[in-house]
Design an enzyme around this catalytic site. Sequence first.
Site, mmCIF file in Angstrom:
data_model
loop_
_atom_site.group_PDB
_atom_site.id
_atom_site.type_symbol
_atom_site.label_atom_id
_atom_site.label_comp_id
_atom_site.label_asym_id
_atom_site.label_seq_id
_atom_site.Cartn_x
_atom_site.Cartn_y
_atom_site.Cartn_z
ATOM 1 N N SER A 159 0.735 -1.236 -0.161
ATOM 2 C CA SER A 159 -0.027 -0.149 -0.181
ATOM 3 C C SER A 159 0.731 1.193 -0.072
ATOM 4 O O SER A 159 1.613 1.520 -1.036
ATOM 5 C CB SER A 159 -0.811 0.212 1.244
ATOM 6 O OG SER A 159 -1.674 0.927 1.093
ATOM 7 N N ASP A 300 -9.169 -4.973 -5.216
ATOM 8 C CA ASP A 300 -8.655 -3.907 -4.292
ATOM 9 C C ASP A 300 -9.493 -2.736 -4.566
ATOM 10 O O ASP A 300 -9.519 -1.972 -5.711
ATOM 11 C CB ASP A 300 -7.436 -3.683 -4.732
ATOM 12 C CG ASP A 300 -6.746 -2.651 -3.762
ATOM 13 O OD1 ASP A 300 -7.399 -1.866 -2.954
ATOM 14 O OD2 ASP A 300 -5.258 -2.648 -3.630
ATOM 15 N N HIS A 334 -8.018 -5.122 -0.509
ATOM 16 C CA HIS A 334 -6.667 -4.135 -0.275
ATOM 17 C C HIS A 334 -5.698 -5.081 0.322
ATOM 18 O O HIS A 334 -4.571 -4.964 0.139
ATOM 19 C CB HIS A 334 -6.854 -2.932 0.119
ATOM 20 C CG HIS A 334 -5.692 -2.016 0.311
ATOM 21 N ND1 HIS A 334 -5.248 -1.571 -1.076
ATOM 22 C CD2 HIS A 334 -4.906 -1.349 0.911
ATOM 23 C CE1 HIS A 334 -4.204 -0.592 -0.541
ATOM 24 N NE2 HIS A 334 -4.227 -0.857 0.570
#
Length: 357
Positions: A159, A300, A334
């Site tokens: 991320s 995601d 995610h």
Amino acid sequence: MIRVGLLLLLSLSVLPGAWAQTSFPAPVEGDVVVKNFRFKSNEVLPELRLHYRTVGKLERDAQGKAKNAVLVMHGTGGSGAQFLRADFSERLFRAGGVLDATKYFIVLPDGIGHGKSSKPSDGLRAGFPKYGYRDMVEAQHRLLQELGVNHLRLAMGTSMGGMQTWMWGELYPDFMDALMPLASLPGPISGRNRVWRRVVIDAIRNDPEWQQGNYKQQPPSLRTAEQMLFLMGSNPVIRQQQMPTLQKSDEVLDKYVSDALKTADANDLLYQVSASRDYDPAPGLEKIKVPLLAINSADDLINPPELQILEREIKRVPKGKAIVIPLGPETVGHGTHTIAKVWDQHLAALLKETERR
């Protein structure tokens, strides 16, 4: 990793004493203090504390160049501790794992504003320097220098850490052998990705009880911010399975927020989410020299594949490749970036491709 890089990891922290039960060498924790660190905002912090964990031992070649160092960068709201979770560390760091800690020296830093590194809630509150991702990458570089790491076998991240991996490739193109960003896109924060961040930022800044960062107790807007993080963190299939009724939905959401509020701080979160403002690797993608493998998952919500940004921009990276893992029983939206069994075979292939011969 929005709190696993923000999200998945909130309730899965590593407890003291748990390390003795792992199948890899015990992590070593420490701090490096950088004097008079100047931020891109031109603000200066007299002492910037950078906390880190390392696993394994550093090795050098005959010329003194580090040959087995691996940098793993966490996501927004996370810390290096998140990578000591079993589904990451026990899969990768164990003997025979892709990042076998008897062979690699793994560095797990806490980014500026995160974990045990310097952050607003230490006392400066809204007087803390306004840091961005470029500051965070520069601080990571300084940390590695202090640890004696003058070269990386691999830089990877999840991320926010994935976004910083792209930046590492552009800012320090000769410093590593390979790059692997997970759950990120090589372009500016825009569209829906900017919108959810603005919701968090505006909720806190426009809250009268925030008091320009000088609150005596956490402002009510922190609850709204945590609700937004919950919304963005998983895929719809898992959420529906977890929350099949209105009552169950409220129950799960309330439990998540209640747990998050026990440790969250409004200024820390505001700074963490705001830090992405200077992120945009797109203009310099051609500067990345080493093999780069970008991995995203199709479920995601933050980096949806239908945008086609990754597929388009990876063509500009001289040695770049991209993989989008399809929605499946082992993907979790995610947070798939920290479920190593989903993608570790691709990491193994990257390491083999970039092996020194």
